[in-house]
Each structure stands twice: as C-alpha cells, then as structure tokens.
Scaffold this active site. Structure first.
Site, PDB file in Angstrom:
ATOM      1  N   HIS A 140       6.586 -24.673  50.479  1.00  0.00           N
ATOM      2  CA  HIS A 140       5.352 -25.408  50.752  1.00  0.00           C
ATOM      3  C   HIS A 140       5.481 -26.067  52.123  1.00  0.00           C
ATOM      4  O   HIS A 140       6.408 -26.849  52.358  1.00  0.00           O
ATOM      5  CB  HIS A 140       5.137 -26.461  49.660  1.00  0.00           C
ATOM      6  CG  HIS A 140       3.873 -27.244  49.815  1.00  0.00           C
ATOM      7  ND1 HIS A 140       2.629 -26.671  49.763  1.00  0.00           N
ATOM      8  CD2 HIS A 140       3.668 -28.561  50.058  1.00  0.00           C
ATOM      9  CE1 HIS A 140       1.712 -27.597  49.945  1.00  0.00           C
ATOM     10  NE2 HIS A 140       2.312 -28.758  50.127  1.00  0.00           N
ATOM     11  N   GLY A 155       6.583 -31.842  53.883  1.00  0.00           N
ATOM     12  CA  GLY A 155       6.274 -33.165  53.352  1.00  0.00           C
ATOM     13  C   GLY A 155       5.485 -33.051  52.066  1.00  0.00           C
ATOM     14  O   GLY A 155       5.012 -31.970  51.698  1.00  0.00           O
ATOM     15  N   SER A 157       2.578 -33.239  49.212  1.00  0.00           N
ATOM     16  CA  SER A 157       1.189 -32.815  49.238  1.00  0.00           C
ATOM     17  C   SER A 157       0.281 -33.990  49.579  1.00  0.00           C
ATOM     18  O   SER A 157       0.418 -35.072  49.030  1.00  0.00           O
ATOM     19  CB  SER A 157       0.831 -32.254  47.858  1.00  0.00           C
ATOM     20  OG  SER A 157      -0.357 -31.527  47.911  1.00  0.00           O
ATOM     21  N   GLY A 158      -0.645 -33.782  50.533  1.00  0.00           N
ATOM     22  CA  GLY A 158      -1.607 -34.819  50.899  1.00  0.00           C
ATOM     23  C   GLY A 158      -1.133 -35.781  51.972  1.00  0.00           C
ATOM     24  O   GLY A 158      -1.846 -36.717  52.329  1.00  0.00           O
ATOM     25  N   ILE A 159       0.061 -35.546  52.531  1.00  0.00           N
ATOM     26  CA  ILE A 159       0.602 -36.497  53.513  1.00  0.00           C
ATOM     27  C   ILE A 159       0.011 -36.290  54.908  1.00  0.00           C
ATOM     28  O   ILE A 159       0.110 -37.160  55.776  1.00  0.00           O
ATOM     29  CB  ILE A 159       2.145 -36.435  53.549  1.00  0.00           C
ATOM     30  CG1 ILE A 159       2.718 -37.731  54.116  1.00  0.00           C
ATOM     31  CG2 ILE A 159       2.639 -35.224  54.326  1.00  0.00           C
ATOM     32  CD1 ILE A 159       4.172 -37.964  53.813  1.00  0.00           C
ATOM     33  N   GLY A 160      -0.607 -35.110  55.156  1.00  0.00           N
ATOM     34  CA  GLY A 160      -1.271 -34.905  56.448  1.00  0.00           C
ATOM     35  C   GLY A 160      -0.751 -33.727  57.252  1.00  0.00           C
ATOM     36  O   GLY A 160      -0.993 -33.653  58.459  1.00  0.00           O
ATOM     37  N   LYS A 161      -0.071 -32.787  56.608  1.00  0.00           N
ATOM     38  CA  LYS A 161       0.485 -31.627  57.324  1.00  0.00           C
ATOM     39  C   LYS A 161      -0.618 -30.764  57.940  1.00  0.00           C
ATOM     40  O   LYS A 161      -0.568 -30.400  59.113  1.00  0.00           O
ATOM     41  CB  LYS A 161       1.335 -30.771  56.365  1.00  0.00           C
ATOM     42  CG  LYS A 161       2.503 -31.486  55.741  1.00  0.00           C
ATOM     43  CD  LYS A 161       3.355 -30.559  54.887  1.00  0.00           C
ATOM     44  CE  LYS A 161       2.616 -30.042  53.674  1.00  0.00           C
ATOM     45  NZ  LYS A 161       2.303 -31.112  52.699  1.00  0.00           N
ATOM     46  N   SER A 162      -1.625 -30.455  57.127  1.00  0.00           N
ATOM     47  CA  SER A 162      -2.711 -29.580  57.608  1.00  0.00           C
ATOM     48  C   SER A 162      -3.524 -30.259  58.703  1.00  0.00           C
ATOM     49  O   SER A 162      -3.960 -29.614  59.664  1.00  0.00           O
ATOM     50  CB  SER A 162      -3.627 -29.190  56.437  1.00  0.00           C
ATOM     51  OG  SER A 162      -2.899 -28.482  55.460  1.00  0.00           O
ATOM     52  N   ASP A 179       0.054 -24.222  54.072  1.00  0.00           N
ATOM     53  CA  ASP A 179       0.278 -24.364  52.629  1.00  0.00           C
ATOM     54  C   ASP A 179       1.502 -23.598  52.129  1.00  0.00           C
ATOM     55  O   ASP A 179       2.425 -24.182  51.585  1.00  0.00           O
ATOM     56  CB  ASP A 179      -0.962 -23.968  51.827  1.00  0.00           C
ATOM     57  CG  ASP A 179      -0.850 -24.420  50.375  1.00  0.00           C
ATOM     58  OD1 ASP A 179      -0.402 -25.565  50.154  1.00  0.00           O
ATOM     59  OD2 ASP A 179      -1.201 -23.644  49.467  1.00  0.00           O
ATOM     60  N   GLU A 204      -6.457 -25.600  54.569  1.00  0.00           N
ATOM     61  CA  GLU A 204      -7.171 -26.395  53.574  1.00  0.00           C
ATOM     62  C   GLU A 204      -7.173 -27.858  54.004  1.00  0.00           C
ATOM     63  O   GLU A 204      -6.106 -28.451  54.215  1.00  0.00           O
ATOM     64  CB  GLU A 204      -6.501 -26.271  52.201  1.00  0.00           C
ATOM     65  CG  GLU A 204      -7.190 -27.090  51.124  1.00  0.00           C
ATOM     66  CD  GLU A 204      -6.301 -27.369  49.919  1.00  0.00           C
ATOM     67  OE1 GLU A 204      -6.580 -28.339  49.199  1.00  0.00           O
ATOM     68  OE2 GLU A 204      -5.313 -26.630  49.720  1.00  0.00           O
ATOM     69  N   ARG A 245      16.601 -43.812  65.950  1.00  0.00           N
ATOM     70  CA  ARG A 245      15.818 -44.210  67.120  1.00  0.00           C
ATOM     71  C   ARG A 245      16.381 -43.636  68.418  1.00  0.00           C
ATOM     72  O   ARG A 245      15.755 -43.742  69.474  1.00  0.00           O
ATOM     73  CB  ARG A 245      15.755 -45.741  67.201  1.00  0.00           C
ATOM     74  CG  ARG A 245      15.022 -46.331  66.006  1.00  0.00           C
ATOM     75  CD  ARG A 245      15.023 -47.836  66.015  1.00  0.00           C
ATOM     76  NE  ARG A 245      14.267 -48.370  67.136  1.00  0.00           N
ATOM     77  CZ  ARG A 245      14.028 -49.676  67.318  1.00  0.00           C
ATOM     78  NH1 ARG A 245      14.497 -50.558  66.449  1.00  0.00           N
ATOM     79  NH2 ARG A 245      13.342 -50.098  68.350  1.00  0.00           N
TER      80      ARG A 245
END
Length: 309
Positions: A140, A155, A157-162, A179, A204, A245
């Site tokens: 994924h 990362g 699902s829904g974290i902002g990859k797309s 995806d 998506e 850092r």
C-alpha cells in the site's frame, strides 16, 4: 504451472512471426528468463540441455544445419523437439526447412521468426523477461518520479499520500501508481515499481473520488515503471518523539531483501508535503553524486570549534 510469461505475450512484445499458426499458444508459458542457442545440441550432444528455455537459432547454427545431409537433419529435428522445448525462434528473418516445421507441428512445438539480429533479440528478451519473472510483492503506497528519483510514499490510510502525489504532479513530476504498488526485484540492487493494470494512472482523493491523472494532466504526467530509490513514510506528528534533524545517519527499509533509504516525515498543518518530498529527492541525488549537506554542516561546526581553541 507457477509464475511464468505467456508465450502469446512474448510473441506480441517481441513482434514475432508465427510459422506454426495451427498450434494453440493459449495456456503456454515460459518460466525461465534465459535463452539457449542449441549449438552443441545440433552436433547431437543433448546432455545437460536447457530444454525449459526459449531456443534461438542464429546465423551460425542456421548455416551449420545447411551442411547436414537430409537424414541427419531429420533425426536432429526429431531429437530436438522430443525434449518439449517451449518454442524455437529463428533470428535475422532466416527461413527454416519445411521438414523442420512439419516435425515441430507433429511435436506440438511453436516455431517463430524475428527480423532482429541474434544478439539484440537475446538481450531484449532476457531483459524484458527478467522484469516479468522477477519476485514480486504488492504494498500500500504511492510511487512518483521526482526529478528522476523514484520516491515511494507510504503511511497509514488517509494520511495524505495521494494529496501529496497530486501536488507533485501539478508541479511537473510524474505518477507511477497510487494506492497499490507492485514491487519487483530485478537485481540485488534494483527494485522496480509499477501499477496494477486496473488502477493505472488513477488517483483516489477522499471527498472527490477517482481522478484520471493521464487525461487531466497529459501523458507527460505519468510513467509505467520506475526504480524505487527512496522511501518516505508519512506519520502523525508526535510531540514526544525525537525526529532526525541532521540526517547524519541513513535509515533503511527492506523489500524482497533489498535495502532502500527511508525517511520518516511527521505530518502537521502548514507543512507543504510536496516541497518536502522534492527536497528529499534532490538531497538523495546530491548524496549519490558525493555531496552530503549534513556532513558539510558537521565539518563547518568542527572547523569553527577548532578555530576558537
């Protein structure tokens, strides 16, 4: 039969002319990404014969066959095809004997011809089959080409990859897959990522739905495959976690036994992910070219401290 490349796909990819059209090619596969030129076999020596490989007749083998008497050739063809080889290919548009084609049809062995030279055909088919037959896993994530660096964004699902991928595409970079990423181990140094056929060029976006990147941004915004050079893992910002850092030490993640440089990027409102990914890709290229910004900073600090002593 296990993982294999269909013979029909090889014919289409390599643009082969089928000399035995009466033989059904469906359900036939090649499982070995190598080619055999039956040189010793044409002299009658069939010990240790790699009969599971595509067999290739070049100009040298072809001219040798022309020197044989009729009964010798017939016996040789019968012996060759009795080993149940996947297929026989003639290079350079060479024209096989009528007797060879008759025996091939009787033994249910396809015969093809290519206009390519023997060496170039071998190199092209071996390279292509190595990719097709390479060990493969599906994960994924999102794979993008950023300045020529293959960046795999991972990362939850829904974290902002797309969304990060879409911003990168708008900035002129190219999408490989969203995806689901199919990763193939082509060599001990190279991992190649591609998209499943069904989701190729689609992204998506939650709240909007499916977006066709190729039709929206043009063919220059997508590519079929890309080496995986860098992994970026997106994660929710944790106030208690100590984040790197300086970047003096590289972290790695493992796919199919190959190690890939990996950065963990904490997500927080106001952080522009696309620019962070671009910077990581450029930094990775700089390191490959011998320049390491973290080491340069460390060297300056050391020089500054030594001057003060």
């Amino acid at each position: 039969m296990g993982q294999g490349v269909s013979l029909r796909e090889i014919v289409e990819k390599m643009n082969l002319k089928n000399l035995t059209p009466e033989i059904d090619l469906s359900e036939r596969e090649v499982n070995v990404p190598d080619i055999n030129r039956p040189a010793l076999q044409l002299t009658g020596y069939f010990d240790h014969f790699d009969s599971d490989r595509v067999q290739l007749i070049g100009y040298v083998e072809y001219t040798y066959l022309q020197t044989l008497k009729e009964e010798q050739k017939l016996a040789l063809y019968s012996e060759l095809f009795s080993h149940k080889i996947p297929c026989l290919v003639f290079s350079r548009d060479l024209d096989p004997d009528k007797e060879l084609l008759e025996i091939a049809v009787k033994s249910d062995t396809p015969v093809f011809v290519t206009e390519k030279s023997t060496s170039s055909f071998m190199a092209e088919l071996i390279r292509w089959m190595n990719v097709k037959l390479a060990p493969c896993i599906s994960i994924h994530g999102v794979l993008v080409d950023v300045y020529g660096v293959g960046v795999l964004i991972m990362g939850e699902s829904g974290i902002g990859k797309s969304e990060a991928a879409l911003e990168l595409i708008k900035r002129g970079h190219r999408l490989v897959t969203d995806d689901v990423v199919e990763i193939r181990k082509v060599s001990d140094d190279t991992l190649v990522g591609s998209a499943p056929d069904i989701t190729r060029h689609f992204i998506e976006l939650r709240g909007i739905g499916i977006v066709d990147v190729k039709s929206m941004f043009g063919v220059q915004s997508v590519r079929e495959t890309q080496n995986i050079d860098l992994v970026i893992t997106l994660e929710d910002w944790d106030r208690d976690k100590e984040y790197d850092r300086l970047g003096l030490e590289e972290n790695y993640t493992d796919f199919l036994g190959n190690k890939v440089v990996c950065h963990s990027i904490p997500i927080r409102p106001g952080r522009n992910l696309a620019i962070i990914v671009e910077s990581a890709a450029v930094n990775h290229r700089q390191k490959k070219m011998g320049y390491n910004a973290a080491q340069e900073l460390y060297k300056r600090v050391q020089e500054s401290l030594s001057k003060k002593k």
